[in-house]
Enzyme design. Structure first.
Site, PDB file in Angstrom:
ATOM      1  N   LYS A 252       0.826  -1.196   0.000  1.00 14.08           N
ATOM      2  CA  LYS A 252       0.000   0.000   0.000  1.00 14.08           C
ATOM      3  C   LYS A 252       0.867   1.255   0.000  1.00 14.08           C
ATOM      4  O   LYS A 252       0.474   2.299  -0.462  1.00 14.08           O
ATOM      5  CB  LYS A 252      -0.830  -0.065   1.266  1.00 14.08           C
ATOM      6  CG  LYS A 252      -1.927   0.902   1.379  1.00 14.08           C
ATOM      7  CD  LYS A 252      -2.797   0.416   2.500  1.00 14.08           C
ATOM      8  CE  LYS A 252      -3.855   1.416   2.867  1.00 14.08           C
ATOM      9  NZ  LYS A 252      -4.786   0.859   3.822  1.00 14.08           N
TER      10      LYS A 252
HETATM   11  N1  GLU Z   1      -8.632  -1.588   8.159  1.00 11.20           N
HETATM   12  C1  GLU Z   1      -7.976  -2.675   7.528  1.00 11.20           C
HETATM   13  C2  GLU Z   1      -7.236  -2.144   6.298  1.00 11.20           C
HETATM   14  O1  GLU Z   1      -7.015  -1.013   6.190  1.00 11.20           O
HETATM   15  C3  GLU Z   1      -8.976  -3.713   7.113  1.00 11.20           C
HETATM   16  C4  GLU Z   1      -8.664  -5.075   7.577  1.00 11.20           C
HETATM   17  C5  GLU Z   1      -9.815  -6.034   7.444  1.00 11.20           C
HETATM   18  O2  GLU Z   1     -10.461  -6.027   6.398  1.00 11.20           O
HETATM   19  O3  GLU Z   1     -10.090  -6.752   8.396  1.00 11.20           O
HETATM   20  O4  GLU Z   1      -6.836  -2.847   5.427  1.00 11.20           O
END
Ligand code: GLU
Length: 490
Positions: A252
């Site tokens: 990311k």
């Molecule tokens: N908040 C997490 C992320 O940014 C999501 C993780 C999940 O989907 O459990 O990827």
């Protein structure tokens, strides 16, 4: 997992940056799975890590998802019965759940400060369980008196934890590998692991479809859920996306991939501003780790809503191939009507300072429809139609094949021929210029190249005969004349 309950999935991004193809693909798969099952999709913003929070990224994220055509039934912008959908507004709920775990002995208060944790880091792999055995009443007293603390999960130390993933089947983790991880931080915010599991439960999530990077947390998540005595959702961890050419995981935080160039980016908003069509991006993304039957590869979002399934998700890494994106973009453009293409091109022309005449633009679209990849490409192909002055560089008119004098003769002859045309139509232009080339004993290309340069300022242009017709005799003549003067003066 109660399979009779209606399907509820969630996309749970953290607002730590812009939406990229990894996140967008996760959102897409969740969206499609909800659609095919007549279920609901939740958008939940996971913003409890305040250090990584980026203002505006939530807004941009929602904008990018909507632009792709992905929608949700509940979320911070549309509300829903499980409101609020922004985790930072749910911290009281997370806190009470963490305390609930303390009360049943599954978690404990920890008073170790940063300095202590830092000092044990070199000796211990994780937390040394310093506060694990503090008497509950004493711990509670210290908490009530305002002492800074966290809440940690009391991880089992023996045995194994096994979780079933829909695609990867059984995943077993040795419990000795699990440290007593933090559930609730001293800053008043929950850690993602707790917040996500509590919210998934409270929001009735039946399937957790998410990126492979969360696979390493699966034991923690299952243990939290089991500590509460809740039933687990169906887990489905997607394939990791790799850089083009299999050069490693795409993260990311990557702003670039090796293959990334001016047109290509992993961020949805960049692809949008370059002029990719959302349907092309959807078609491209859905095939990164999923296929219907290994044959069909052209899909629109509406088709996918009727055929998507989780069983065909491939857990092996999927390479990001921008060439494929261009391929689908081309296909989608070719399927569009001329007026649709014109409508998509228009904003890019406007952005570059060109206000095109609508009727004229519609006539130009067929000339470039097969030649452009992104809508932004149209600016390069078409700007000479709309700009008064084009830039000419005399050196480009001469090359190994023709001297300045020869080029001058060609331009003068072409000008004369075009001036005498009874009808300024591409068919007439073509037949007369072919005759002229024969007469001058030149190949057609030799004759046309300097003309193209003179009227467009470029070596490449849409098909020349149609281009001449659409530019019109006045502009063509004056541009050729200008080129002649330029050449005469060197
Ligand atoms: N908040 C997490 C992320 O940014 C999501 C993780 C999940 O989907 O459990 O990827």
């Amino acid at each position: 997992m109660n399979t009779s309950s209606p399907t509820r999935v969630r996309f749970a991004p953290s607002p730590t940056g812009y939406l990229h193809i990894g996140g967008a693909r996760t959102a897409l798969y969740n969206y499609l799975f909800a659609k095919i099952n007549g279920g609901s999709m939740v958008l939940r913003i996971e913003d409890t890590d305040r250090n990584r929070y980026i203002k505006d990224s939530e807004k941009q994220l929602i904008k990018d998802l909507k632009w792709l055509g992905i929608s949700w039934d509940e979320g911070p912008d549309v509300g829903g019965i499980y409101s609020p959908y922004t985790q930072s507004e749910r911290t009281k709920l997370h806190r009470s759940h963490a305390e609930q775990l303390v009360n049943i002995g599954k978690a404990y208060y920890c008073f170790c400060d940063k300095a202590r944790l830092q000092s044990i880091r070199s000796k211990h792999k994780g937390y040394d369980e310093h506060c694990r055995e503090i008497d509950t009443d004493i711990a509670l007293e210290r908490v009530t008196s305002g002492e800074e603390h966290t809440i940690r999960f009391r991880s089992p130390k023996q045995g194994t934890t096994t979780v079933d993933d829909l695609i990867r089947k059984n995943i077993t983790v040795k419990n000795e590998q699990l440290e007593d991880f933090v559930l609730f931080k001293a800053d008043g915010f929950p850690v993602y692991h707790l917040a996500a599991m509590v919210d998934d439960h409270l929001m009735g999530i039946t399937h957790v479809i998410r990126g492979e990077e969360w696979l390493s947390s699966i034991a923690k998540h299952a243990l939290i859920i089991r500590a509460f005595g809740w039933s687990e959702p169906i887990w489905c961890h997607l394939s990791v996306l790799t850089q083009p050419g299999g050069k490693g995981k795409m993260s990311k935080r990557d702003t670039k991939t090796d293959e990334q160039d001016d047109n290509h980016s992993i961020f949805i908003h960049d692809l949008r501003s370059k002029g990719y069509h959302p349907e092309a991006i959807i078609n491209w993304m859905v095939l990164m780790g999923w296929s219907l039957d290994d044959k069909q590869e052209n899909f629109k979002l509406a088709d996918l809503e009727a055929v998507f399934n989780l069983e065909r998700i491939n857990p092996s890494p999927a390479a990001v191939n921008f060439g494929k994106l261009d391929h689908f973009q081309g296909k989608h453009i070719r399927q569009m009507s001329d007026s649709e293409v014109a409508a998509n091109i228009q904003p890019f022309l406007l952005k570059s300072g060109i206000t095109p005449d609508k009727e004229m633009l519609l006539k130009l679209v067929p000339l470039i429809k097969n030649r452009i990849t992104t809508f932004e490409d149209s600016v390069e192909w078409l700007s000479f139609f709309f700009t008064k002055e084009i830039m000419l560089s005399p050196s480009e008119f001469t090359n190994k094949k023709s001297t300045k004098e020869e080029t001058l003769v060609i331009l003068q002859e072409v000008k004369l021929t075009l001036e005498q045309l009874p009808k300024y139509k591409h068919e007439n232009i073509e037949s007369e210029l072919r005759l002229l080339a024969d007469k001058m004993n030149l190949k057609l290309g030799q004759l046309l190249n300097p003309v193209r340069l003179a009227i467009s300022g470029q070596k490449v242009s849409p098909p020349l005969f149609e281009t001449l017709e659409l530019l019109g005799d006045y502009l063509v003549n004056s541009r050729i004349e200008k080129a002649i003067k330029l050449l005469e003066n060197i």
